[in-house]
Structure formats: structure tokens, C-alpha cells
Design a protein around this motif. Structure first.
Motif, PDB file in Angstrom:
ATOM      1  N   LEU A 216       0.837  -1.194   0.000  1.00 20.51           N
ATOM      2  CA  LEU A 216       0.000   0.000   0.000  1.00 20.51           C
ATOM      3  C   LEU A 216       0.877   1.251   0.000  1.00 20.51           C
ATOM      4  N   GLY A 217       1.946   1.221   0.791  1.00 14.44           N
ATOM      5  CA  GLY A 217       2.873   2.353   0.827  1.00 14.44           C
ATOM      6  C   GLY A 217       3.490   2.630  -0.527  1.00 14.44           C
ATOM      7  N   MET A 218       3.855   1.578  -1.243  1.00 17.84           N
ATOM      8  CA  MET A 218       4.460   1.738  -2.567  1.00 17.84           C
ATOM      9  C   MET A 218       3.471   2.389  -3.530  1.00 17.84           C
ATOM     10  N   VAL A 219       2.213   1.984  -3.468  1.00 14.31           N
ATOM     11  CA  VAL A 219       1.187   2.559  -4.348  1.00 14.31           C
ATOM     12  C   VAL A 219       0.961   4.034  -3.997  1.00 14.31           C
ATOM     13  N   LEU A 220       0.880   4.330  -2.708  1.00 16.19           N
ATOM     14  CA  LEU A 220       0.687   5.713  -2.264  1.00 16.19           C
ATOM     15  C   LEU A 220       1.811   6.625  -2.740  1.00 16.19           C
ATOM     16  N   VAL A 221       3.045   6.193  -2.489  1.00 15.19           N
ATOM     17  CA  VAL A 221       4.200   7.021  -2.856  1.00 15.19           C
ATOM     18  C   VAL A 221       4.269   7.206  -4.363  1.00 15.19           C
ATOM     19  N   ASN A 222       4.031   6.149  -5.101  1.00 16.04           N
ATOM     20  CA  ASN A 222       4.058   6.263  -6.560  1.00 16.04           C
ATOM     21  C   ASN A 222       3.006   7.261  -7.048  1.00 16.04           C
ATOM     22  N   ASP A 223       1.805   7.183  -6.512  1.00 13.40           N
ATOM     23  CA  ASP A 223       0.744   8.093  -6.925  1.00 13.40           C
ATOM     24  C   ASP A 223       1.111   9.540  -6.572  1.00 13.40           C
ATOM     25  N   LEU A 224       1.581   9.752  -5.355  1.00 13.42           N
ATOM     26  CA  LEU A 224       1.944  11.114  -4.947  1.00 13.42           C
ATOM     27  C   LEU A 224       3.070  11.679  -5.797  1.00 13.42           C
ATOM     28  N   ARG A 225       4.040  10.861  -6.113  1.00 12.93           N
ATOM     29  CA  ARG A 225       5.183  11.340  -6.905  1.00 12.93           C
ATOM     30  C   ARG A 225       4.802  11.552  -8.364  1.00 12.93           C
TER      31      ARG A 225
ATOM     32  N   THR B 290       0.344  20.299  -2.187  1.00 11.93           N
ATOM     33  CA  THR B 290       0.642  19.092  -1.425  1.00 11.93           C
ATOM     34  C   THR B 290      -0.549  18.701  -0.557  1.00 11.93           C
ATOM     35  N   LEU B 291      -1.141  19.680   0.103  1.00 15.82           N
ATOM     36  CA  LEU B 291      -2.309  19.392   0.941  1.00 15.82           C
ATOM     37  C   LEU B 291      -3.491  18.909   0.112  1.00 15.82           C
ATOM     38  N   LEU B 292      -3.680  19.465  -1.065  1.00 12.24           N
ATOM     39  CA  LEU B 292      -4.745  18.990  -1.957  1.00 12.24           C
ATOM     40  C   LEU B 292      -4.470  17.551  -2.387  1.00 12.24           C
ATOM     41  N   ALA B 293      -3.215  17.234  -2.666  1.00 11.65           N
ATOM     42  CA  ALA B 293      -2.853  15.859  -3.034  1.00 11.65           C
ATOM     43  C   ALA B 293      -3.179  14.904  -1.890  1.00 11.65           C
ATOM     44  N   PHE B 294      -2.853  15.290  -0.671  1.00 11.38           N
ATOM     45  CA  PHE B 294      -3.151  14.421   0.476  1.00 11.38           C
ATOM     46  C   PHE B 294      -4.648  14.295   0.712  1.00 11.38           C
ATOM     47  N   LYS B 295      -5.388  15.361   0.481  1.00 15.43           N
ATOM     48  CA  LYS B 295      -6.847  15.288   0.592  1.00 15.43           C
ATOM     49  C   LYS B 295      -7.389  14.279  -0.426  1.00 15.43           C
ATOM     50  N   THR B 296      -6.819  14.283  -1.616  1.00 16.76           N
ATOM     51  CA  THR B 296      -7.239  13.361  -2.673  1.00 16.76           C
ATOM     52  C   THR B 296      -6.855  11.921  -2.354  1.00 16.76           C
ATOM     53  N   ILE B 297      -5.641  11.709  -1.849  1.00 14.66           N
ATOM     54  CA  ILE B 297      -5.255  10.323  -1.548  1.00 14.66           C
ATOM     55  C   ILE B 297      -6.049   9.779  -0.371  1.00 14.66           C
ATOM     56  N   LYS B 298      -6.478  10.653   0.530  1.00 15.70           N
ATOM     57  CA  LYS B 298      -7.318  10.196   1.645  1.00 15.70           C
ATOM     58  C   LYS B 298      -8.598   9.564   1.117  1.00 15.70           C
ATOM     59  N   ILE B 299      -9.180  10.182   0.107  1.00 10.25           N
ATOM     60  CA  ILE B 299     -10.388   9.632  -0.510  1.00 10.25           C
ATOM     61  C   ILE B 299     -10.093   8.261  -1.102  1.00 10.25           C
ATOM     62  N   LYS B 300      -8.954   8.134  -1.783  1.00  8.11           N
ATOM     63  CA  LYS B 300      -8.576   6.859  -2.400  1.00  8.11           C
ATOM     64  C   LYS B 300      -8.267   5.787  -1.356  1.00  8.11           C
TER      65      LYS B 300
ATOM     66  N   THR C  73      -9.389   2.243  -3.294  1.00  5.85           N
ATOM     67  CA  THR C  73      -8.670   2.298  -4.569  1.00  5.85           C
ATOM     68  C   THR C  73      -7.256   1.760  -4.436  1.00  5.85           C
ATOM     69  N   TYR C  74      -6.532   2.228  -3.428  1.00  6.30           N
ATOM     70  CA  TYR C  74      -5.141   1.811  -3.257  1.00  6.30           C
ATOM     71  C   TYR C  74      -5.032   0.348  -2.835  1.00  6.30           C
ATOM     72  N   GLU C  75      -5.963  -0.095  -2.032  1.00  8.23           N
ATOM     73  CA  GLU C  75      -5.927  -1.491  -1.578  1.00  8.23           C
ATOM     74  C   GLU C  75      -6.025  -2.434  -2.777  1.00  8.23           C
ATOM     75  N   LYS C  76      -6.907  -2.127  -3.720  1.00  6.08           N
ATOM     76  CA  LYS C  76      -7.048  -2.961  -4.924  1.00  6.08           C
ATOM     77  C   LYS C  76      -5.756  -2.958  -5.738  1.00  6.08           C
ATOM     78  N   LEU C  77      -5.157  -1.793  -5.903  1.00  2.00           N
ATOM     79  CA  LEU C  77      -3.917  -1.695  -6.670  1.00  2.00           C
ATOM     80  C   LEU C  77      -2.763  -2.396  -5.969  1.00  2.00           C
ATOM     81  N   SER C  78      -2.734  -2.314  -4.640  1.00  8.09           N
ATOM     82  CA  SER C  78      -1.609  -2.903  -3.903  1.00  8.09           C
ATOM     83  C   SER C  78      -1.609  -4.425  -3.969  1.00  8.09           C
ATOM     84  N   LYS C  79      -2.764  -5.027  -4.153  1.00 12.04           N
ATOM     85  CA  LYS C  79      -2.842  -6.481  -4.241  1.00 12.04           C
ATOM     86  C   LYS C  79      -2.167  -7.021  -5.506  1.00 12.04           C
ATOM     87  N   LYS C  80      -1.959  -6.161  -6.500  1.00 11.60           N
ATOM     88  CA  LYS C  80      -1.333  -6.561  -7.749  1.00 11.60           C
ATOM     89  C   LYS C  80       0.194  -6.565  -7.669  1.00 11.60           C
ATOM     90  N   ILE C  81       0.746  -5.998  -6.593  1.00 13.65           N
ATOM     91  CA  ILE C  81       2.208  -5.911  -6.450  1.00 13.65           C
ATOM     92  C   ILE C  81       2.739  -7.218  -5.875  1.00 13.65           C
TER      93      ILE C  81
END
Length: 115
Positions: free
Chosen positions: A43-52, A90-100, A105-113
Motif C-alpha cells: 500500500l505504501g508503494m502505491v501511495l508514494v508512486n501516486d503522490l510522486r 501538497t495538501l490537496l494531493a493528500f486530501k485526494t489520496i485520503k479519498i482513495k 482504490t489503493y488497496e485494490k492496486l496494492s494487491k497486484k504488487i
């Protein structure tokens, strides 16, 4: 002194904004801003990739054994050269990832790693 003042303005804006959005940043007295999120390394890998890649936010990922299992630590380092606009993006990005995070959303993507 002007750079130090600007640095702490940015740090305070980032940290107070993250707290306002409900993120756990713990007790920090440093410019390095931690964000603690429950989840595994995938999950961390998906989060960091999306933020970057999608939001232009550079940060580092810290996982077990540095932090407890199922805890993700995101480390953000604001500088005096960042603008308030950078902090707001940055704060808007974090607000958006909170929704995901909340909608799975991220949990589904992380299962593919595969590790």
C-alpha cells in the motif's frame, strides 16, 4: 534569518493542514514531517508512486522494521524554497489520496504488487 522564517512558515502550514485533513503526523518538532498511515508495504508503494507521479509530491516511504508492521510512514521535507502554493498543492494531493485510501482504490492496486 529570512530563510529560517520562511522554512517554519512552510512547515507550520503543511503540518497544520495535514492535521486539519485528519492525518496522523504524531508529535514532531522537526521540519521533517511524518505522516502515519495504516497499511502494508505494498500500500505504501502505491501511495508514494501516486503522490510522486500524479501529484508531483516527492517524499520517502518508511516501513517495517523501522516502524511497526502494518504502519506506513511517509516523510515529507518542506524547505524554505517551497512556496505556499506548493504547500497548498501538497495538501490537496493528500486530501485526494485520503479519498482513495477510504474508498479502497489503493488497496485494490496494492494487491497486484508482487514482492
Amino acid at each position: 534569518p529570512e530563510l529560517r522564517t520562511k522554512l517554519w512558515e512552510n512547515v507550520n502550514a503543511l503540518q497544520s493542514g495535514l492535521r486539519k485533513e485528519g492525518f496522523n503526523i504524531g508529535q514532531t518538532n522537526s521540519c521533517i514531517t511524518p505522516v502515519y498511515i495504516n497499511g502494508d508495504v505494498r500500500l505504501g508503494m502505491v501511495l508514494v508512486n501516486d503522490l510522486r507521479e500524479n501529484y508531483g509530491v516527492f517524499l520517502s516511504l518508511v516501513v517495517y522494521p523501522v516502524v511497526p508492521k502494518n504502519v506506513i510512514l511517509l516523510r515529507i521535507v518542506p524547505t524554505a524554497l517551497h512556496s505556499i502554493s506548493d504547500i497548498e498543492r501538497t495538501l490537496l494531493a493528500f486530501k485526494t489520496i485520503k479519498i482513495k485510501i477510504l474508498d479502497g482504490t489503493y488497496e485494490k492496486l496494492s494487491k497486484k504488487i508482487i514482492l
